[in-house]
Motif scaffolding. Structure first.
Motif, PDB file in Angstrom:
ATOM      1  N   GLN A 223       0.828  -1.208   0.000  1.00 15.98           N
ATOM      2  CA  GLN A 223       0.000   0.000   0.000  1.00 15.98           C
ATOM      3  C   GLN A 223       0.859   1.254   0.000  1.00 15.98           C
ATOM      4  N   THR A 224       2.022   1.213   0.632  1.00 15.38           N
ATOM      5  CA  THR A 224       2.890   2.398   0.630  1.00 15.38           C
ATOM      6  C   THR A 224       3.375   2.697  -0.787  1.00 15.38           C
ATOM      7  N   ASP A 227       0.463   4.282  -2.667  1.00 12.50           N
ATOM      8  CA  ASP A 227       0.307   5.677  -2.255  1.00 12.50           C
ATOM      9  C   ASP A 227       1.309   6.575  -2.983  1.00 12.50           C
TER      10      ASP A 227
END
Length: 340
Positions: A223-224, A227
């Motif tokens: 998810q990082t 993002d």
């Protein structure tokens, strides 16, 4: 195999789609041809491949044909040839042709470390393979050698060019992103595929039975990465039919695409559409399950209905999700053991 292939039109017309107990439909088989690998990647086989004393005999081309024919009769239409390193099998080309010839199979893909790709790309395309994934965990030669144990980055990038020249319909580069090892290359890797008609897959480090310490030190949450990409203007794309687990993103000024395989993300297992058959004939319902179930007795027999019934009955028991969040990676010793 002859009996099952001869009866396949009837079986296809009679067999309902293959679903599990919570309604997920299966279209995609990951078929491991061998657990042997000639690389020693830090996240998978850091000490290199060690041949077990009682290593099972790999499935023969005839057994592979029986298996794929059965899965095709149950509605699976995509097969990915994996390993270990699948091209270490001397009969790899023959196996690829066998799989590609099965009625109902519309796409044959392969995953490779690319060590033979520059010289064999056209031959593999001619065998009926239309999609290829190539492991490229770094674009820095020294770092690539440190990760894989082989100073072959230049050879593998030549192989990527050869795959493009051979006309593969889909070419993807796989990169396992690791904290403190190659996570600082994210932008460089994105730029590499953005200017080319390629896809890049960033894969989260996954915990297996033999890499718990490595996972704790090197895991980068998918998810990082998503993002960071979204801040740069990348947007999520619709999921394609038969696609694997990647969340795919595109950019209006980029030729290539980016995918994130994030098994620790929420609802990762909800869209699962794939099954795994190991090189010794064991059906794995999940990469991180409690072990495979031996199909070899049915693959060597002459009762196709029994094989189909066995597969259907086992798939009905597939668990709703893996247990990685609880620190439980099941019976998987390392990713090479059942093809990732």
């Amino acid at each position: 195999m002859t009996d099952l292939r001869a009866r396949q039109p009837d079986l296809l017309s009679l067999a309902p789609p293959l679903r599990d107990g919570i309604g997920r439909r299966f279209e995609y088989l990951r078929l491991s041809l061998t657990d042997v690998c000639n690389f020693s990647c830090t996240y998978c086989l850091p000490d290199g491949y060690r041949r077990p004393c009682n290593r099972p005999v790999e499935l023969s081309p005839d057994e592979i044909g029986r298996a794929v024919t059965a899965f095709a009769a149950l509605g699976l239409w995509k097969v990915r040839l994996t390993g270990g390193e699948p091209t270490l099998r001397r009969d790899f080309d023959a196996v690829a042709r066998t799989v590609a010839a099965v009625p109902g199979i519309r796409r044959v893909a392969m995953t490779t470390n690319g060590y033979r790709l520059a010289e064999r790309a056209q031959a593999w395309r001619d065998c009926g393979i239309s999609a290829i994934n190539i492991s490229v965990d770094s674009l820095d030669p020294a770092r690539f050698a440190a990760i894989t144990g082989h100073d072959r980055l230049a050879d593998i990038l030549r192989g990527v060019d050869a795959a493009q020249a051979a006309g593969f319909e889909s070419i993807k580069l796989n990169a396992v992103l690791m904290r403190g090892i190659n996570d600082d290359e994210l932008e460089a890797m994105v730029d590499f595929v953005a200017s080319r008609d390629l896809s890049l897959r960033f894969i989260e480090v996954m915990r297996t039975n033999d890499n718990a310490a490595f996972f704790a030190a090197r895991h980068v949450a998918g998810q990082t990465v998503i993002d960071r990409l979204e801040v740069s203007g990348w947007t999520r794309l619709p999921r394609q039919p038969g696609a694997g687990p990647a969340i795919e993103l595109g950019h209006p000024s980029a030729k290539g695409r980016i995918g994130i395989i994030a098994p620790y993300s929420q609802d990762f297992c909800a869209s699962c559409n794939r099954l795994r058959l190991s090189s010794d004939g064991r059906l794995h319902l999940c990469l991180f399950g409690d072990g495979g179930i031996d199909l070899r007795p049915q693959l060597t027999g002459d009762d196709p209905a029994a094989l189909l019934a066995r597969i259907r009955g086992l798939v009905a028991t597939k668990a709703p999700a893996h247990r990685l969040h609880a620190g439980d990676s099941g019976a998987t010793p390392h990713l090479a053991s059942i093809g990732g």
